[in-house]
Design a protein around this motif. Structure first.
Motif, PDB file in Angstrom:
ATOM      1  N   PRO A   1       0.807  -1.229   0.000  1.00  0.00           N
ATOM      2  CA  PRO A   1       0.000   0.000   0.000  1.00  0.00           C
ATOM      3  C   PRO A   1       0.838   1.276   0.000  1.00  0.00           C
ATOM      4  CG  PRO A   1      -0.799  -1.565   1.640  1.00  0.00           C
ATOM      5  CD  PRO A   1       0.512  -2.087   1.157  1.00  0.00           C
ATOM      6  N   SER A   2       2.038   1.206   0.557  1.00  0.00           N
ATOM      7  CA  SER A   2       2.890   2.398   0.613  1.00  0.00           C
ATOM      8  C   SER A   2       3.560   2.705  -0.727  1.00  0.00           C
ATOM      9  CB  SER A   2       3.957   2.234   1.698  1.00  0.00           C
ATOM     10  OG  SER A   2       4.784   1.105   1.415  1.00  0.00           O
ATOM     11  N   CYS A   3       3.562   1.708  -1.616  1.00  0.00           N
ATOM     12  CA  CYS A   3       4.193   1.918  -2.936  1.00  0.00           C
ATOM     13  C   CYS A   3       3.241   2.704  -3.838  1.00  0.00           C
ATOM     14  CB  CYS A   3       4.540   0.583  -3.581  1.00  0.00           C
ATOM     15  SG  CYS A   3       5.662  -0.443  -2.603  1.00  0.00           S
ATOM     16  N   GLU A   4       3.743   3.735  -4.445  1.00  0.00           N
ATOM     17  CA  GLU A   4       2.938   4.553  -5.345  1.00  0.00           C
ATOM     18  C   GLU A   4       3.364   4.289  -6.792  1.00  0.00           C
ATOM     19  OE1 GLU A   4       2.875   8.654  -4.435  1.00  0.00           O
ATOM     20  OE2 GLU A   4       2.188   8.384  -2.360  1.00  0.00           O
ATOM     21  N   THR A   5       2.382   3.888  -7.600  1.00  0.00           N
ATOM     22  CA  THR A   5       2.637   3.669  -9.027  1.00  0.00           C
ATOM     23  C   THR A   5       2.063   4.837  -9.821  1.00  0.00           C
ATOM     24  OG1 THR A   5       0.602   2.373  -9.194  1.00  0.00           O
ATOM     25  CG2 THR A   5       2.644   1.164  -8.804  1.00  0.00           C
ATOM     26  N   PRO A   6       2.795   5.356 -10.771  1.00  0.00           N
ATOM     27  CA  PRO A   6       2.282   6.481 -11.581  1.00  0.00           C
ATOM     28  C   PRO A   6       0.973   6.108 -12.270  1.00  0.00           C
ATOM     29  CG  PRO A   6       4.618   6.123 -11.976  1.00  0.00           C
ATOM     30  CD  PRO A   6       4.147   4.955 -11.160  1.00  0.00           C
ATOM     31  N   HIS A   7       0.029   7.039 -12.283  1.00  0.00           N
ATOM     32  CA  HIS A   7      -1.271   6.776 -12.910  1.00  0.00           C
ATOM     33  C   HIS A   7      -1.122   6.490 -14.401  1.00  0.00           C
ATOM     34  CE1 HIS A   7      -3.607   7.552  -9.364  1.00  0.00           C
ATOM     35  NE2 HIS A   7      -3.111   8.773  -9.220  1.00  0.00           N
ATOM     36  N   ILE A   8      -0.113   7.084 -15.022  1.00  0.00           N
ATOM     37  CA  ILE A   8       0.077   6.867 -16.456  1.00  0.00           C
ATOM     38  C   ILE A   8       0.361   5.400 -16.759  1.00  0.00           C
ATOM     39  CG2 ILE A   8       2.546   7.432 -16.337  1.00  0.00           C
ATOM     40  CD1 ILE A   8       0.122   8.170 -19.255  1.00  0.00           C
ATOM     41  N   LEU A   9       1.083   4.708 -15.853  1.00  0.00           N
ATOM     42  CA  LEU A   9       1.353   3.281 -16.042  1.00  0.00           C
ATOM     43  C   LEU A   9       0.067   2.471 -15.960  1.00  0.00           C
ATOM     44  CD1 LEU A   9       4.660   2.663 -14.014  1.00  0.00           C
ATOM     45  CD2 LEU A   9       4.366   2.890 -16.486  1.00  0.00           C
ATOM     46  N   THR A  10      -0.807   2.855 -15.015  1.00  0.00           N
ATOM     47  CA  THR A  10      -2.097   2.160 -14.891  1.00  0.00           C
ATOM     48  C   THR A  10      -2.936   2.356 -16.146  1.00  0.00           C
ATOM     49  OG1 THR A  10      -2.061   2.536 -12.502  1.00  0.00           O
ATOM     50  CG2 THR A  10      -4.163   1.919 -13.480  1.00  0.00           C
ATOM     51  N   TYR A  11      -2.953   3.580 -16.674  1.00  0.00           N
ATOM     52  CA  TYR A  11      -3.732   3.857 -17.882  1.00  0.00           C
ATOM     53  C   TYR A  11      -3.183   3.077 -19.088  1.00  0.00           C
ATOM     54  CZ  TYR A  11      -5.605   7.729 -15.127  1.00  0.00           C
ATOM     55  OH  TYR A  11      -6.196   8.476 -14.152  1.00  0.00           O
ATOM     56  N   ILE A  12      -1.857   3.008 -19.186  1.00  0.00           N
ATOM     57  CA  ILE A  12      -1.243   2.247 -20.276  1.00  0.00           C
ATOM     58  C   ILE A  12      -1.587   0.767 -20.155  1.00  0.00           C
ATOM     59  CG2 ILE A  12       0.964   1.468 -21.255  1.00  0.00           C
ATOM     60  CD1 ILE A  12       2.112   4.216 -20.546  1.00  0.00           C
ATOM     61  N   ALA A  13      -1.530   0.237 -18.920  1.00  0.00           N
ATOM     62  CA  ALA A  13      -1.848  -1.174 -18.694  1.00  0.00           C
ATOM     63  C   ALA A  13      -3.305  -1.469 -19.049  1.00  0.00           C
ATOM     64  CB  ALA A  13      -1.577  -1.546 -17.238  1.00  0.00           C
ATOM     65  N   ILE A  14      -4.223  -0.559 -18.671  1.00  0.00           N
ATOM     66  CA  ILE A  14      -5.646  -0.736 -19.005  1.00  0.00           C
ATOM     67  C   ILE A  14      -5.834  -0.669 -20.521  1.00  0.00           C
ATOM     68  CG2 ILE A  14      -7.952   0.268 -18.779  1.00  0.00           C
ATOM     69  CD1 ILE A  14      -7.132   1.211 -15.986  1.00  0.00           C
ATOM     70  N   PHE A  15      -5.117   0.249 -21.171  1.00  0.00           N
ATOM     71  CA  PHE A  15      -5.199   0.360 -22.632  1.00  0.00           C
ATOM     72  C   PHE A  15      -4.736  -0.928 -23.310  1.00  0.00           C
ATOM     73  CE2 PHE A  15      -3.172   1.390 -26.696  1.00  0.00           C
ATOM     74  CZ  PHE A  15      -4.243   1.967 -27.376  1.00  0.00           C
ATOM     75  N   LEU A  16      -3.684  -1.537 -22.780  1.00  0.00           N
ATOM     76  CA  LEU A  16      -3.186  -2.796 -23.347  1.00  0.00           C
ATOM     77  C   LEU A  16      -4.225  -3.906 -23.248  1.00  0.00           C
ATOM     78  CD1 LEU A  16       0.526  -2.945 -22.107  1.00  0.00           C
ATOM     79  CD2 LEU A  16      -0.264  -2.730 -24.465  1.00  0.00           C
ATOM     80  N   THR A  17      -4.927  -3.970 -22.098  1.00  0.00           N
ATOM     81  CA  THR A  17      -5.941  -5.020 -21.940  1.00  0.00           C
ATOM     82  C   THR A  17      -7.064  -4.858 -22.956  1.00  0.00           C
ATOM     83  OG1 THR A  17      -7.177  -3.738 -20.281  1.00  0.00           O
ATOM     84  CG2 THR A  17      -5.452  -5.207 -19.481  1.00  0.00           C
ATOM     85  N   HIS A  18      -7.446  -3.611 -23.233  1.00  0.00           N
ATOM     86  CA  HIS A  18      -8.493  -3.382 -24.235  1.00  0.00           C
ATOM     87  C   HIS A  18      -7.959  -3.628 -25.645  1.00  0.00           C
ATOM     88  CE1 HIS A  18     -10.348  -1.454 -20.773  1.00  0.00           C
ATOM     89  NE2 HIS A  18     -11.491  -1.387 -21.443  1.00  0.00           N
ATOM     90  N   GLY A  19      -6.691  -3.257 -25.857  1.00  0.00           N
ATOM     91  CA  GLY A  19      -6.103  -3.445 -27.182  1.00  0.00           C
ATOM     92  C   GLY A  19      -5.921  -4.902 -27.551  1.00  0.00           C
ATOM     93  N   ASN A  20      -5.830  -5.778 -26.539  1.00  0.00           N
ATOM     94  CA  ASN A  20      -5.667  -7.206 -26.807  1.00  0.00           C
ATOM     95  C   ASN A  20      -6.823  -7.765 -27.625  1.00  0.00           C
ATOM     96  OD1 ASN A  20      -6.256 -10.245 -25.313  1.00  0.00           O
ATOM     97  ND2 ASN A  20      -4.285  -9.864 -26.287  1.00  0.00           N
ATOM     98  N   SER A  21      -8.022  -7.240 -27.403  1.00  0.00           N
ATOM     99  CA  SER A  21      -9.194  -7.719 -28.158  1.00  0.00           C
ATOM    100  C   SER A  21      -9.069  -7.389 -29.643  1.00  0.00           C
ATOM    101  CB  SER A  21     -10.474  -7.099 -27.589  1.00  0.00           C
ATOM    102  OG  SER A  21     -10.640  -7.457 -26.234  1.00  0.00           O
ATOM    103  N   ALA A  22      -8.354  -6.307 -29.958  1.00  0.00           N
ATOM    104  CA  ALA A  22      -8.175  -5.924 -31.359  1.00  0.00           C
ATOM    105  C   ALA A  22      -7.023  -6.662 -32.015  1.00  0.00           C
ATOM    106  CB  ALA A  22      -7.946  -4.416 -31.454  1.00  0.00           C
ATOM    107  N   MET A  23      -6.113  -7.210 -31.190  1.00  0.00           N
ATOM    108  CA  MET A  23      -4.945  -7.898 -31.753  1.00  0.00           C
ATOM    109  C   MET A  23      -5.308  -9.254 -32.356  1.00  0.00           C
ATOM    110  SD  MET A  23      -2.061  -7.256 -28.822  1.00  0.00           S
ATOM    111  CE  MET A  23      -1.767  -5.634 -28.120  1.00  0.00           C
ATOM    112  N   ASN A  24      -6.185  -9.990 -31.687  1.00  0.00           N
ATOM    113  CA  ASN A  24      -6.453 -11.377 -32.095  1.00  0.00           C
ATOM    114  C   ASN A  24      -6.939 -11.516 -33.538  1.00  0.00           C
ATOM    115  OD1 ASN A  24      -5.630 -12.129 -29.578  1.00  0.00           O
ATOM    116  ND2 ASN A  24      -7.670 -12.478 -28.755  1.00  0.00           N
ATOM    117  N   PRO A  25      -7.954 -10.739 -33.971  1.00  0.00           N
ATOM    118  CA  PRO A  25      -8.381 -10.879 -35.378  1.00  0.00           C
ATOM    119  C   PRO A  25      -7.264 -10.589 -36.360  1.00  0.00           C
ATOM    120  CG  PRO A  25     -10.006  -9.638 -34.122  1.00  0.00           C
ATOM    121  CD  PRO A  25      -8.797  -9.779 -33.245  1.00  0.00           C
TER     122      PRO A  25
END
Length: 211
Positions: A148-172
């Motif tokens: 809990p004391s570790c702080e991760t930059p919000h930009i990394l979280t947004y990039i990670a979320i973007f990757l999860t959504h982008g995975n659906s576009a990669m498969n086809p």
């Protein structure tokens, strides 16, 4: 035995079950497993009488216990490891068959297993892209929960979320570039429904069947 085991009815049932489970797992936070009650209790303990406002951020709204213990440790990591073991076994079996057929005079088995190897590589690529797209977000979630004391930059979280959504576009795209039957089907759908072009082969076949 593949055609006798994997019938269209069984395939449809399997696909329907996958979608139902996905909806239930994905919508679990909407059923109550979220941070809403925690935030309300925090506001009450602080004695704040101001209007209750939720900060719309992923880590603020979504429970990390849900994301790590339920989502990652139950529905992502075990299937990922299982699929990895299955693909390793598939590649091992195909390699053994190819080694056996190298010394034989028949070219058909060699061609068959070579084709199977190509398809297996394509599906393994899909699995690799899935892991590459989803693991960053789950690693960040584990850090948030267990440190809990570790702080991760919000930009990394947004990039990670973007990757999860982008995975659906990669498969086809992967299927279309790597597997000829998928590429042919995609082109046919594109021409028929987006370019308003009819399939001449299908029309000819239909006319011949009618005659």
């Amino acid at each position: 035995r593949y055609k006798s085991v994997v019938t269209p009815r069984r395939a449809a049932v399997a696909i329907a079950c996958c979608w139902i489970v996905s909806f239930l797992v994905g919508l679990t936070p909407m059923f109550g497993w979220n941070n809403l009650n925690k935030m309300r209790r925090t506001q009450e303990l602080n004695g704040s009488h101001t209007e209750f406002v939720i900060k719309c951020q992923f880590e603020t709204v979504i429970s990390m216990e849900y994301m790590v213990y339920f989502n990652f440790f139950v529905w992502v990591l075990p299937p990922l490891l299982l699929m990895l073991l299955i693909y390793l076994e598939v590649f091992n079996l195909i390699r053994k068959q190819l080694n056996k057929k190298v010394s034989s005079s028949s070219n058909d088995p060699q061609k068959y297993y070579g084709k199977e190897l190509k398809i297996a590589k394509s599906l393994a690529l899909v699995l690799f892209l899935f892991a590459l797209s989803w693991l960053p977000l789950h690693v960040l979630n584990c850090i948030t929960l267990f440190c809990p004391s570790c702080e991760t930059p919000h930009i990394l979280t947004y990039i990670a979320i973007f990757l999860t959504h982008g995975n659906s576009a990669m498969n086809p795209i992967v299927y279309a570039f790597r597997i000829k039957k998928f590429r042919t089907a995609f082109l046919q759908i594109w021409n028929q429904y987006f370019c308003c072009k009819t399939n001449k082969n299908a029309s000819t076949t239909t006319a011949e069947l009618g005659n």
